[in-house]
Design a protein around this motif. Structure first.
Motif, PDB file in Angstrom:
ATOM      1  N   GLU A 126     -16.604  -1.683  55.303  1.00 47.17           N
ATOM      2  CA  GLU A 126     -15.721  -2.826  55.068  1.00 47.17           C
ATOM      3  C   GLU A 126     -16.268  -3.747  53.969  1.00 47.17           C
ATOM      4  OE1 GLU A 126     -18.596  -3.627  58.378  1.00 47.17           O
ATOM      5  OE2 GLU A 126     -17.073  -2.083  57.987  1.00 47.17           O
ATOM      6  N   ALA A 127     -17.574  -3.700  53.727  1.00 54.78           N
ATOM      7  CA  ALA A 127     -18.186  -4.487  52.646  1.00 54.78           C
ATOM      8  C   ALA A 127     -18.816  -3.527  51.656  1.00 54.78           C
ATOM      9  CB  ALA A 127     -19.227  -5.443  53.208  1.00 54.78           C
ATOM     10  N   MET A 128     -18.144  -3.346  50.516  1.00 57.27           N
ATOM     11  CA  MET A 128     -18.622  -2.404  49.504  1.00 57.27           C
ATOM     12  C   MET A 128     -18.800  -3.082  48.143  1.00 57.27           C
ATOM     13  SD  MET A 128     -18.932   0.754  50.729  1.00 57.27           S
ATOM     14  CE  MET A 128     -18.698   1.844  49.330  1.00 57.27           C
ATOM     15  N   GLY A 129     -18.897  -4.413  48.150  1.00 55.58           N
ATOM     16  CA  GLY A 129     -18.965  -5.123  46.884  1.00 55.58           C
ATOM     17  C   GLY A 129     -17.642  -5.097  46.157  1.00 55.58           C
ATOM     18  N   GLN A 130     -16.545  -4.957  46.915  1.00 56.20           N
ATOM     19  CA  GLN A 130     -15.212  -4.857  46.318  1.00 56.20           C
ATOM     20  C   GLN A 130     -14.768  -6.182  45.713  1.00 56.20           C
ATOM     21  OE1 GLN A 130     -16.006  -4.502  49.556  1.00 56.20           O
ATOM     22  NE2 GLN A 130     -14.372  -5.186  50.930  1.00 56.20           N
ATOM     23  N   ASN A 131     -13.809  -6.103  44.818  1.00 60.80           N
ATOM     24  CA  ASN A 131     -13.280  -7.299  44.156  1.00 60.80           C
ATOM     25  C   ASN A 131     -12.038  -7.809  44.872  1.00 60.80           C
ATOM     26  OD1 ASN A 131     -14.237  -5.477  41.426  1.00 60.80           O
ATOM     27  ND2 ASN A 131     -15.075  -7.514  41.733  1.00 60.80           N
ATOM     28  N   LEU A 132     -11.966  -9.133  45.029  1.00 58.01           N
ATOM     29  CA  LEU A 132     -10.819  -9.799  45.644  1.00 58.01           C
ATOM     30  C   LEU A 132     -10.532 -11.073  44.864  1.00 58.01           C
ATOM     31  CD1 LEU A 132     -11.958  -9.472  49.370  1.00 58.01           C
ATOM     32  CD2 LEU A 132     -10.152  -8.137  48.278  1.00 58.01           C
TER      33      LEU A 132
ATOM     34  N   PHE B   6     -15.533 -16.418  41.907  1.00 61.53           N
ATOM     35  CA  PHE B   6     -14.081 -16.324  41.772  1.00 61.53           C
ATOM     36  C   PHE B   6     -13.533 -15.004  42.308  1.00 61.53           C
ATOM     37  CE2 PHE B   6     -15.151 -19.501  38.594  1.00 61.53           C
ATOM     38  CZ  PHE B   6     -14.166 -20.447  38.769  1.00 61.53           C
ATOM     39  N   THR B   7     -14.017 -13.895  41.779  1.00 61.65           N
ATOM     40  CA  THR B   7     -13.439 -12.583  42.112  1.00 61.65           C
ATOM     41  C   THR B   7     -14.478 -11.542  42.513  1.00 61.65           C
ATOM     42  OG1 THR B   7     -13.600 -11.847  39.810  1.00 61.65           O
ATOM     43  CG2 THR B   7     -11.556 -12.949  40.463  1.00 61.65           C
ATOM     44  N   GLY B   8     -15.741 -11.922  42.510  1.00 60.02           N
ATOM     45  CA  GLY B   8     -16.790 -10.938  42.690  1.00 60.02           C
ATOM     46  C   GLY B   8     -17.164 -10.294  41.368  1.00 60.02           C
ATOM     47  N   THR B   9     -16.400 -10.577  40.329  1.00 56.71           N
ATOM     48  CA  THR B   9     -16.565 -10.074  38.958  1.00 56.71           C
ATOM     49  C   THR B   9     -16.333  -8.575  38.869  1.00 56.71           C
ATOM     50  OG1 THR B   9     -18.250 -11.765  38.534  1.00 56.71           O
ATOM     51  CG2 THR B   9     -17.965 -10.059  36.879  1.00 56.71           C
ATOM     52  N   SER B  10     -15.211  -8.235  38.276  1.00 52.27           N
ATOM     53  CA  SER B  10     -14.935  -6.835  37.966  1.00 52.27           C
ATOM     54  C   SER B  10     -15.234  -6.587  36.492  1.00 52.27           C
ATOM     55  CB  SER B  10     -13.474  -6.473  38.253  1.00 52.27           C
ATOM     56  OG  SER B  10     -13.181  -5.181  37.755  1.00 52.27           O
ATOM     57  N   VAL B  11     -14.382  -7.085  35.614  1.00 49.83           N
ATOM     58  CA  VAL B  11     -14.392  -6.829  34.167  1.00 49.83           C
ATOM     59  C   VAL B  11     -14.503  -5.334  33.861  1.00 49.83           C
ATOM     60  CG1 VAL B  11     -15.346  -9.107  33.674  1.00 49.83           C
ATOM     61  CG2 VAL B  11     -16.912  -7.167  33.783  1.00 49.83           C
TER      62      VAL B  11
ATOM     63  N   ALA C 186     -13.083  -0.026  46.208  1.00 52.55           N
ATOM     64  CA  ALA C 186     -11.806  -0.261  46.884  1.00 52.55           C
ATOM     65  C   ALA C 186     -11.348   0.966  47.661  1.00 52.55           C
ATOM     66  CB  ALA C 186     -10.746  -0.671  45.871  1.00 52.55           C
ATOM     67  N   LEU C 187     -11.605   2.157  47.131  1.00 47.44           N
ATOM     68  CA  LEU C 187     -11.189   3.376  47.814  1.00 47.44           C
ATOM     69  C   LEU C 187     -11.891   3.539  49.160  1.00 47.44           C
ATOM     70  CD1 LEU C 187     -11.043   5.951  44.875  1.00 47.44           C
ATOM     71  CD2 LEU C 187      -9.134   4.825  46.032  1.00 47.44           C
TER      72      LEU C 187
ATOM     73  N   GLN D  89      -5.076  -5.372  46.274  1.00 51.41           N
ATOM     74  CA  GLN D  89      -5.314  -6.255  45.138  1.00 51.41           C
ATOM     75  C   GLN D  89      -5.892  -5.522  43.932  1.00 51.41           C
ATOM     76  OE1 GLN D  89      -7.565  -9.778  46.235  1.00 51.41           O
ATOM     77  NE2 GLN D  89      -6.406 -10.062  48.137  1.00 51.41           N
ATOM     78  N   LEU D  90      -6.098  -4.223  44.061  1.00 52.72           N
ATOM     79  CA  LEU D  90      -6.783  -3.448  43.025  1.00 52.72           C
ATOM     80  C   LEU D  90      -6.064  -3.492  41.686  1.00 52.72           C
ATOM     81  CD1 LEU D  90      -9.039  -1.492  42.182  1.00 52.72           C
ATOM     82  CD2 LEU D  90      -7.651   0.382  43.133  1.00 52.72           C
ATOM     83  N   TRP D  91      -4.734  -3.540  41.699  1.00 51.10           N
ATOM     84  CA  TRP D  91      -3.975  -3.505  40.449  1.00 51.10           C
ATOM     85  C   TRP D  91      -4.436  -4.589  39.475  1.00 51.10           C
ATOM     86  CZ3 TRP D  91      -1.313  -7.736  38.734  1.00 51.10           C
ATOM     87  CH2 TRP D  91      -1.082  -8.752  39.680  1.00 51.10           C
ATOM     88  N   LEU D  92      -4.755  -5.783  40.015  1.00 54.48           N
ATOM     89  CA  LEU D  92      -5.159  -6.882  39.146  1.00 54.48           C
ATOM     90  C   LEU D  92      -6.467  -6.561  38.424  1.00 54.48           C
ATOM     91  CD1 LEU D  92      -4.942 -10.653  39.827  1.00 54.48           C
ATOM     92  CD2 LEU D  92      -7.123  -9.706  39.063  1.00 54.48           C
ATOM     93  N   PHE D  93      -7.364  -5.886  39.125  1.00 48.56           N
ATOM     94  CA  PHE D  93      -8.673  -5.592  38.551  1.00 48.56           C
ATOM     95  C   PHE D  93      -8.650  -4.347  37.659  1.00 48.56           C
ATOM     96  CE2 PHE D  93      -9.318  -8.021  42.433  1.00 48.56           C
ATOM     97  CZ  PHE D  93      -9.989  -9.102  41.901  1.00 48.56           C
ATOM     98  N   ILE D  94      -7.473  -3.776  37.528  1.00 43.11           N
ATOM     99  CA  ILE D  94      -7.245  -2.737  36.523  1.00 43.11           C
ATOM    100  C   ILE D  94      -6.539  -3.347  35.317  1.00 43.11           C
ATOM    101  CG2 ILE D  94      -6.019  -0.595  35.998  1.00 43.11           C
ATOM    102  CD1 ILE D  94      -6.396   0.200  38.945  1.00 43.11           C
ATOM    103  N   VAL D  95      -5.475  -4.089  35.578  1.00 42.03           N
ATOM    104  CA  VAL D  95      -4.642  -4.622  34.497  1.00 42.03           C
ATOM    105  C   VAL D  95      -5.353  -5.725  33.714  1.00 42.03           C
ATOM    106  CG1 VAL D  95      -2.480  -5.783  33.936  1.00 42.03           C
ATOM    107  CG2 VAL D  95      -2.516  -4.005  35.700  1.00 42.03           C
ATOM    108  N   ALA D  96      -5.907  -6.729  34.411  1.00 43.57           N
ATOM    109  CA  ALA D  96      -6.513  -7.874  33.718  1.00 43.57           C
ATOM    110  C   ALA D  96      -7.676  -7.465  32.806  1.00 43.57           C
ATOM    111  CB  ALA D  96      -6.957  -8.929  34.732  1.00 43.57           C
ATOM    112  N   PRO D  97      -8.602  -6.613  33.263  1.00 42.90           N
ATOM    113  CA  PRO D  97      -9.668  -6.194  32.344  1.00 42.90           C
ATOM    114  C   PRO D  97      -9.160  -5.406  31.144  1.00 42.90           C
ATOM    115  CG  PRO D  97     -10.362  -5.856  34.608  1.00 42.90           C
ATOM    116  CD  PRO D  97      -8.896  -6.184  34.648  1.00 42.90           C
ATOM    117  N   LEU D  98      -8.124  -4.587  31.329  1.00 37.74           N
ATOM    118  CA  LEU D  98      -7.591  -3.839  30.199  1.00 37.74           C
ATOM    119  C   LEU D  98      -6.942  -4.779  29.181  1.00 37.74           C
ATOM    120  CD1 LEU D  98      -6.069  -0.695  31.957  1.00 37.74           C
ATOM    121  CD2 LEU D  98      -8.136  -0.800  30.545  1.00 37.74           C
ATOM    122  N   VAL D  99      -6.231  -5.797  29.671  1.00 36.56           N
ATOM    123  CA  VAL D  99      -5.651  -6.781  28.754  1.00 36.56           C
ATOM    124  C   VAL D  99      -6.757  -7.541  28.029  1.00 36.56           C
ATOM    125  CG1 VAL D  99      -4.258  -8.879  28.584  1.00 36.56           C
ATOM    126  CG2 VAL D  99      -3.544  -7.024  30.106  1.00 36.56           C
ATOM    127  N   GLY D 100      -7.765  -7.962  28.773  1.00 39.88           N
ATOM    128  CA  GLY D 100      -8.886  -8.666  28.156  1.00 39.88           C
ATOM    129  C   GLY D 100      -9.615  -7.812  27.139  1.00 39.88           C
ATOM    130  N   GLY D 101      -9.815  -6.526  27.468  1.00 42.65           N
ATOM    131  CA  GLY D 101     -10.464  -5.621  26.535  1.00 42.65           C
ATOM    132  C   GLY D 101      -9.639  -5.402  25.283  1.00 42.65           C
TER     133      GLY D 101
END
Length: 236
Positions: free
Chosen positions: A109-115, A172-177, A186-187, A196-208
């Motif tokens: 349940e605790a895997m260092g996941q992003n939220l 804030f989010t556990g930091t994905s980037v 997350a898996l 919530q995984l979609w955000l940590f895929i989309v936002a970093p790609l937009v930022g990149g």
């Protein structure tokens, strides 16, 4: 350079980043705190930059590879290969964490996941991840520029930047980037991490992507192109 070696290098590098970065949060977070976790991620990148950097460039992050694709440093075929390798490496790193947890009779349940809950919801999480990724990837694009970059110090610069990014981003989010770093944990964690995984895929790609264009505007790709033209002339 053999493309297969590049992909294996990316898999290994992402495996190490997830195992030692997220693993430090999972197994030692209560002892080392946010600062210690931040350095665990940063030092993982420093180690891998000098170990696999000469082989693949040590992207270990689809957002970085996306920026390199946009700026012509990766072909579409290479980009796909890099992302697949990074995702597999992140899943393998998360699997290693899950194995270690099972040996301690602990769940996943605790895997260092992003939220994004602590970032004020979707909006706050998206803005935080976009800005953090933008700064991180921009540093990479500029530090690895052929003539204007940091040269042999690039790996250290990039690792320390990731440390800095985590110091701000963890609350804030556990930091994905890094979409791959988010997918693996997350898996295994499931629940909110998956929803919530979609955000940590989309936002970093937009930022990149934005970082790629900013780097080009600052002249990083002009230096790369100049180096490539000089190499072509020498070869001729």
């Amino acid at each position: 350079m053999n493309s297969n070696k590049k992909y294996w290098a990316e898999l290994l590098g992402t495996f190490v980043l997830v195992l030692f970065g997220c693993g430090s949060a999972v197994f030692a977070g209560d002892k080392i705190g946010f600062l210690g976790i931040s350095f665990a991620f940063g030092l993982s990148i420093v180690a891998m930059a000098y170990a696999i950097g000469p082989i693949s460039g040590c992207h270990v992050n689809p957002a970085v590879s996306f920026a390199m694709l946009l700026n012509g440093r990766l072909s579409p075929k290479e980009f796909i290969g890099y992302v697949v390798a990074q995702l597999l490496g992140a899943i393998a790193g998360s699997g290693a964490m899950a194995l270690l947890l099972s040996l301690q009779n602990r769940g996943t349940e605790a895997m260092g996941q992003n939220l994004f809950d602590n970032a004020g919801g979707v909006g706050g999480g998206f803005v935080a991840e976009l800005l953090l990724t933008f700064v991180f990837v921009l540093v990479i694009v500029l530090a690895t520029s052929a003539k204007r970059g940091a040269g042999a110090l690039a790996g250290l610069v990039i690792g320390l930047t990731l440390t800095l990014i985590h110091i701000l981003g963890i609350p804030f989010t556990g930091t994905s980037v890094n979409p791959a770093r988010s997918v693996g944990p997350a898996l295994f964690a499931g629940g909110a991490a998956l929803s919530q995984l979609w955000l940590f895929i989309v936002a970093p790609l937009v930022g990149g992507g934005l970082a790629a264009f900013a780097g080009r505007a600052l002249g990083s790709e002009e230096a790369v192109a100049s180096e490539e033209r000089a190499a072509a002339k020498r070869a001729a």
